[in-house]
Design a protein around this motif. Structure first.
Motif, PDB file in Angstrom:
ATOM      1  N   PHE A 117      76.504  -3.210  89.834  1.00 45.93           N
ATOM      2  CA  PHE A 117      77.153  -2.865  88.568  1.00 45.93           C
ATOM      3  C   PHE A 117      78.202  -1.780  88.765  1.00 45.93           C
ATOM      4  CE2 PHE A 117      77.250  -0.214  84.717  1.00 45.93           C
ATOM      5  CZ  PHE A 117      77.683  -1.163  83.817  1.00 45.93           C
ATOM      6  N   LEU A 118      77.840  -0.769  89.534  1.00 44.24           N
ATOM      7  CA  LEU A 118      78.784   0.327  89.771  1.00 44.24           C
ATOM      8  C   LEU A 118      80.014  -0.164  90.531  1.00 44.24           C
ATOM      9  CD1 LEU A 118      76.463   3.368  90.516  1.00 44.24           C
ATOM     10  CD2 LEU A 118      77.835   2.935  88.494  1.00 44.24           C
ATOM     11  N   ASN A 119      79.793  -1.105  91.433  1.00 37.96           N
ATOM     12  CA  ASN A 119      80.936  -1.663  92.160  1.00 37.96           C
ATOM     13  C   ASN A 119      81.917  -2.348  91.218  1.00 37.96           C
ATOM     14  OD1 ASN A 119      80.229  -0.772  94.648  1.00 37.96           O
ATOM     15  ND2 ASN A 119      79.124  -2.641  95.232  1.00 37.96           N
ATOM     16  N   ILE A 120      81.380  -2.999  90.214  1.00 40.27           N
ATOM     17  CA  ILE A 120      82.263  -3.663  89.245  1.00 40.27           C
ATOM     18  C   ILE A 120      82.973  -2.624  88.379  1.00 40.27           C
ATOM     19  CG2 ILE A 120      82.312  -5.202  87.239  1.00 40.27           C
ATOM     20  CD1 ILE A 120      79.937  -6.658  88.437  1.00 40.27           C
ATOM     21  N   VAL A 121      82.205  -1.611  87.987  1.00 38.00           N
ATOM     22  CA  VAL A 121      82.686  -0.688  86.960  1.00 38.00           C
ATOM     23  C   VAL A 121      83.609   0.409  87.507  1.00 38.00           C
ATOM     24  CG1 VAL A 121      81.749   1.246  85.643  1.00 38.00           C
ATOM     25  CG2 VAL A 121      80.919  -1.048  85.213  1.00 38.00           C
ATOM     26  N   THR A 122      83.307   0.849  88.713  1.00 40.91           N
ATOM     27  CA  THR A 122      84.037   2.004  89.257  1.00 40.91           C
ATOM     28  C   THR A 122      85.567   1.875  89.223  1.00 40.91           C
ATOM     29  OG1 THR A 122      82.145   2.376  90.672  1.00 40.91           O
ATOM     30  CG2 THR A 122      84.117   3.617  91.194  1.00 40.91           C
ATOM     31  N   PRO A 123      86.128   0.714  89.566  1.00 42.51           N
ATOM     32  CA  PRO A 123      87.594   0.663  89.573  1.00 42.51           C
ATOM     33  C   PRO A 123      88.248   0.979  88.234  1.00 42.51           C
ATOM     34  CG  PRO A 123      86.652  -1.306  90.564  1.00 42.51           C
ATOM     35  CD  PRO A 123      85.527  -0.540  89.993  1.00 42.51           C
ATOM     36  N   PHE A 124      87.554   0.691  87.142  1.00 45.28           N
ATOM     37  CA  PHE A 124      88.266   0.897  85.873  1.00 45.28           C
ATOM     38  C   PHE A 124      87.619   1.930  84.954  1.00 45.28           C
ATOM     39  CE2 PHE A 124      85.420  -2.733  85.155  1.00 45.28           C
ATOM     40  CZ  PHE A 124      84.782  -2.354  83.996  1.00 45.28           C
ATOM     41  N   LYS A 125      86.567   2.598  85.407  1.00 44.92           N
ATOM     42  CA  LYS A 125      85.912   3.538  84.485  1.00 44.92           C
ATOM     43  C   LYS A 125      86.814   4.725  84.134  1.00 44.92           C
ATOM     44  CE  LYS A 125      82.940   6.572  87.302  1.00 44.92           C
ATOM     45  NZ  LYS A 125      83.833   6.793  88.417  1.00 44.92           N
ATOM     46  N   ASP A 126      87.691   5.106  85.072  1.00 51.17           N
ATOM     47  CA  ASP A 126      88.634   6.183  84.757  1.00 51.17           C
ATOM     48  C   ASP A 126      89.641   5.744  83.717  1.00 51.17           C
ATOM     49  OD1 ASP A 126      87.419   7.855  86.558  1.00 51.17           O
ATOM     50  OD2 ASP A 126      88.689   7.236  88.227  1.00 51.17           O
ATOM     51  N   LYS A 127      90.018   4.480  83.800  1.00 53.23           N
ATOM     52  CA  LYS A 127      90.978   3.966  82.814  1.00 53.23           C
ATOM     53  C   LYS A 127      90.363   3.951  81.418  1.00 53.23           C
ATOM     54  CE  LYS A 127      93.380   1.174  86.185  1.00 53.23           C
ATOM     55  NZ  LYS A 127      93.825  -0.157  86.594  1.00 53.23           N
ATOM     56  N   VAL A 128      89.105   3.569  81.382  1.00 49.09           N
ATOM     57  CA  VAL A 128      88.390   3.582  80.099  1.00 49.09           C
ATOM     58  C   VAL A 128      88.382   4.996  79.529  1.00 49.09           C
ATOM     59  CG1 VAL A 128      86.100   3.359  79.044  1.00 49.09           C
ATOM     60  CG2 VAL A 128      86.947   1.573  80.555  1.00 49.09           C
ATOM     61  N   PHE A 129      88.074   5.928  80.420  1.00 50.86           N
ATOM     62  CA  PHE A 129      88.009   7.331  79.999  1.00 50.86           C
ATOM     63  C   PHE A 129      89.357   7.817  79.479  1.00 50.86           C
ATOM     64  CE2 PHE A 129      88.633  11.781  81.510  1.00 50.86           C
ATOM     65  CZ  PHE A 129      87.881  12.388  80.516  1.00 50.86           C
ATOM     66  N   ARG A 130      90.427   7.478  80.197  1.00 54.50           N
ATOM     67  CA  ARG A 130      91.743   7.967  79.782  1.00 54.50           C
ATOM     68  C   ARG A 130      92.197   7.349  78.474  1.00 54.50           C
ATOM     69  NH1 ARG A 130      93.179   7.941  85.812  1.00 54.50           N
ATOM     70  NH2 ARG A 130      93.472   5.734  85.495  1.00 54.50           N
ATOM     71  N   LEU A 131      91.874   6.059  78.308  1.00 55.10           N
ATOM     72  CA  LEU A 131      92.234   5.428  77.033  1.00 55.10           C
ATOM     73  C   LEU A 131      91.467   6.094  75.889  1.00 55.10           C
ATOM     74  CD1 LEU A 131      93.673   3.173  75.464  1.00 55.10           C
ATOM     75  CD2 LEU A 131      91.669   1.758  75.832  1.00 55.10           C
ATOM     76  N   ALA A 132      90.178   6.354  76.144  1.00 53.95           N
ATOM     77  CA  ALA A 132      89.367   7.005  75.113  1.00 53.95           C
ATOM     78  C   ALA A 132      89.918   8.382  74.797  1.00 53.95           C
ATOM     79  CB  ALA A 132      87.919   7.101  75.579  1.00 53.95           C
ATOM     80  N   GLN A 173      97.651   9.723  85.454  1.00 57.42           N
ATOM     81  CA  GLN A 173      96.965   8.662  86.199  1.00 57.42           C
ATOM     82  C   GLN A 173      95.814   9.213  87.026  1.00 57.42           C
ATOM     83  OE1 GLN A 173      99.955   6.806  88.539  1.00 57.42           O
ATOM     84  NE2 GLN A 173     100.678   5.493  86.873  1.00 57.42           N
ATOM     85  N   GLN A 174      95.891  10.518  87.315  1.00 57.35           N
ATOM     86  CA  GLN A 174      94.893  11.068  88.221  1.00 57.35           C
ATOM     87  C   GLN A 174      93.653  11.619  87.518  1.00 57.35           C
ATOM     88  OE1 GLN A 174      97.843  13.319  90.233  1.00 57.35           O
ATOM     89  NE2 GLN A 174      98.506  11.254  90.840  1.00 57.35           N
ATOM     90  N   GLU A 175      93.703  11.639  86.226  1.00 57.31           N
ATOM     91  CA  GLU A 175      92.550  12.172  85.505  1.00 57.31           C
ATOM     92  C   GLU A 175      91.352  11.244  85.688  1.00 57.31           C
ATOM     93  OE1 GLU A 175      91.671  14.269  81.232  1.00 57.31           O
ATOM     94  OE2 GLU A 175      93.443  13.062  81.503  1.00 57.31           O
ATOM     95  N   GLN A 176      90.216  11.864  85.971  1.00 60.27           N
ATOM     96  CA  GLN A 176      89.059  11.038  86.287  1.00 60.27           C
ATOM     97  C   GLN A 176      87.870  11.326  85.392  1.00 60.27           C
ATOM     98  OE1 GLN A 176      88.412  11.638  90.431  1.00 60.27           O
ATOM     99  NE2 GLN A 176      89.609   9.824  90.994  1.00 60.27           N
ATOM    100  N   PHE A 177      87.068  10.323  85.314  1.00 62.02           N
ATOM    101  CA  PHE A 177      85.820  10.451  84.568  1.00 62.02           C
ATOM    102  C   PHE A 177      84.756  10.949  85.522  1.00 62.02           C
ATOM    103  CE2 PHE A 177      81.869   8.331  83.092  1.00 62.02           C
ATOM    104  CZ  PHE A 177      81.728   9.016  81.919  1.00 62.02           C
ATOM    105  N   THR A 178      84.265  12.156  85.262  1.00 58.51           N
ATOM    106  CA  THR A 178      83.362  12.756  86.240  1.00 58.51           C
ATOM    107  C   THR A 178      81.902  12.746  85.813  1.00 58.51           C
ATOM    108  OG1 THR A 178      83.999  14.839  85.234  1.00 58.51           O
ATOM    109  CG2 THR A 178      85.037  14.290  87.322  1.00 58.51           C
ATOM    110  N   LYS A 179      81.689  12.461  84.572  1.00 57.24           N
ATOM    111  CA  LYS A 179      80.313  12.515  84.075  1.00 57.24           C
ATOM    112  C   LYS A 179      79.486  11.365  84.651  1.00 57.24           C
ATOM    113  CE  LYS A 179      78.634  14.062  79.608  1.00 57.24           C
ATOM    114  NZ  LYS A 179      78.753  13.781  78.180  1.00 57.24           N
ATOM    115  N   ASP A 180      78.218  11.622  84.843  1.00 55.25           N
ATOM    116  CA  ASP A 180      77.324  10.564  85.322  1.00 55.25           C
ATOM    117  C   ASP A 180      76.993   9.604  84.194  1.00 55.25           C
ATOM    118  OD1 ASP A 180      77.175  11.240  87.886  1.00 55.25           O
ATOM    119  OD2 ASP A 180      75.383  12.491  87.701  1.00 55.25           O
ATOM    120  N   VAL A 181      76.762   8.391  84.590  1.00 58.71           N
ATOM    121  CA  VAL A 181      76.336   7.415  83.589  1.00 58.71           C
ATOM    122  C   VAL A 181      74.840   7.178  83.768  1.00 58.71           C
ATOM    123  CG1 VAL A 181      76.806   5.173  82.599  1.00 58.71           C
ATOM    124  CG2 VAL A 181      78.559   6.335  83.921  1.00 58.71           C
ATOM    125  N   PRO A 182      74.066   7.504  82.762  1.00 59.69           N
ATOM    126  CA  PRO A 182      72.633   7.276  82.889  1.00 59.69           C
ATOM    127  C   PRO A 182      72.299   5.786  82.726  1.00 59.69           C
ATOM    128  CG  PRO A 182      73.129   8.227  80.755  1.00 59.69           C
ATOM    129  CD  PRO A 182      74.439   8.044  81.449  1.00 59.69           C
TER     130      PRO A 182
END
Lengths: 169, 157
Positions: free
Chosen positions: A6-21, B53-62
């Motif tokens: 799951f993490l392998n699928i999600v990791t590439p775009f989780k930052d994009k999700v965060f930035r859009l949010a 573009q470089q901003e990252q999501f650092t929080k853990d996902v439970p």
């Protein structure tokens, strides 16, 4: 599906999700919560994940909808005042401050755009999706995306020219 | 030449007609450091895009691997358990006390238990023997009839 897959699928775009949010909700904390929420929803429906044609686009749409819900809810109305994005900017060299300042103008200008234009700027200029993908994510047609984007870019340019030339904010 | 090109690209950019590649060219140009003075107002915009573009999501996902309790299977298991309980419980609590193989031993034990029974029975009957006393009592009461007879004779007269 294991957590690792799951993490392998999600990791590439989780930052994009965060930035859009973050683009939509402004506050970092809110955006983090939204991202978590979206990822957990994906995880809970992990059995269906194979059926989605494009998990990334699907997640972006989910994020958009989630953020809209958040903005509409009463809770957000209260939070808006609290998270007015007052950042503690680090003071450094004069040049650095100047640059930082003009960059933060852009942020402020984008914040003032309508939600849709904000999202399109985010998806196109920052995440670099192509128009078809954006159209799919936002459930719009291709030309509408282009028009919106053009308007947003022009607004940003105009405002920047104003600040740059005359110091008007 | 390059500048001319950039200006054209900027116009296309504002109309939303640039391709991703062309936009990349613009971003590279404005982050290179030597931007033409009259285009300088675009710099913060493109730097902002690149920076963001470089901003990252650092929080853990439970991620909870929550086991969904399937009640259908739980009920099946419960039924199986109950049936097993009946089966083994019945076989464990059977009324059989065992049998004798040697007839002599069986006879001895039988007579012993019979003896016990007779003893207990005698005890019971001896207790019942007290009932005779009651009979005696009632027979003495019979004399009262005699008295009644005599009194009736007296009053008749």
């Amino acid at each position: 599906m294991t957590q690792k897959e799951f993490l392998n699928i999600v990791t590439p775009f989780k930052d994009k999700v965060f930035r859009l949010a973050k683009r939509l909700l402004v506050s970092t904390e809110e955006a983090e919560d939204a991202t978590q929420e979206v990822l957990i929803k994906l995880w809970n429906n992990k059995t269906k994940i194979q059926e989605y044609k494009n998990v990334e686009a699907f997640s972006m749409t989910m994020t958009k909808n989630y953020c809209f819900d958040k903005l509409k809810s009463k809770q957000a109305q209260n939070l808006k005042i609290v998270h007015s994005n007052y950042e503690d900017k680090q003071t450094g060299l004069q040049k650095q401050v100047e640059l930082n300042d003009s960059v933060s103008w852009v942020e402020r200008i984008i914040e003032d755009l309508p939600e849709q234009q904000r999202m399109i700027i985010q998806l196109r200029d920052i995440e670099e999706y192509d128009f078809d993908e954006i159209a799919k994510m936002l459930d719009m047609n291709n030309t509408a995306v282009r028009v919106s984007l053009s308007r947003a870019r022009k607004t940003i340019r105009e405002q920047l020219t104003n600040t740059h030339n005359y110091g008007i904010k | 030449m390059v500048l001319n090109n950039i200006e054209k690209l900027l116009e296309k950019y504002e109309n939303g007609e640039t391709s991703l590649k062309e936009e990349q060219v613009l971003k590279n140009y404005f982050s290179s450091g030597n931007v033409a003075p009259h285009l300088e107002m675009y710099t913060p915009m493109f730097t902002y895009f690149l920076k963001n573009q470089q901003e990252q999501f650092t929080k853990d996902v439970p991620l909870k691997t929550k086991m969904k309790l399937n009640f259908r299977w739980i009920s099946v298991a419960a039924v199986v358990l109950i049936m097993l309980g009946f089966y083994f419980g019945a076989s464990l609590r059977s009324d059989e006390l065992g049998t004798y193989d040697d007839p002599e031993l069986a006879f001895n034990d039988f007579s012993k238990s019979m003896e016990m029974i007779s003893k207990k029975l005698n005890k019971g009957t001896s207790a019942v023997g007290y009932l005779n006393e009651v009979n005696k009592g009632t027979s003495t009461l019979g004399y009262l009839n005699e008295i009644e007879n005599t009194t009736s004779i007296i009053f008749k007269k």
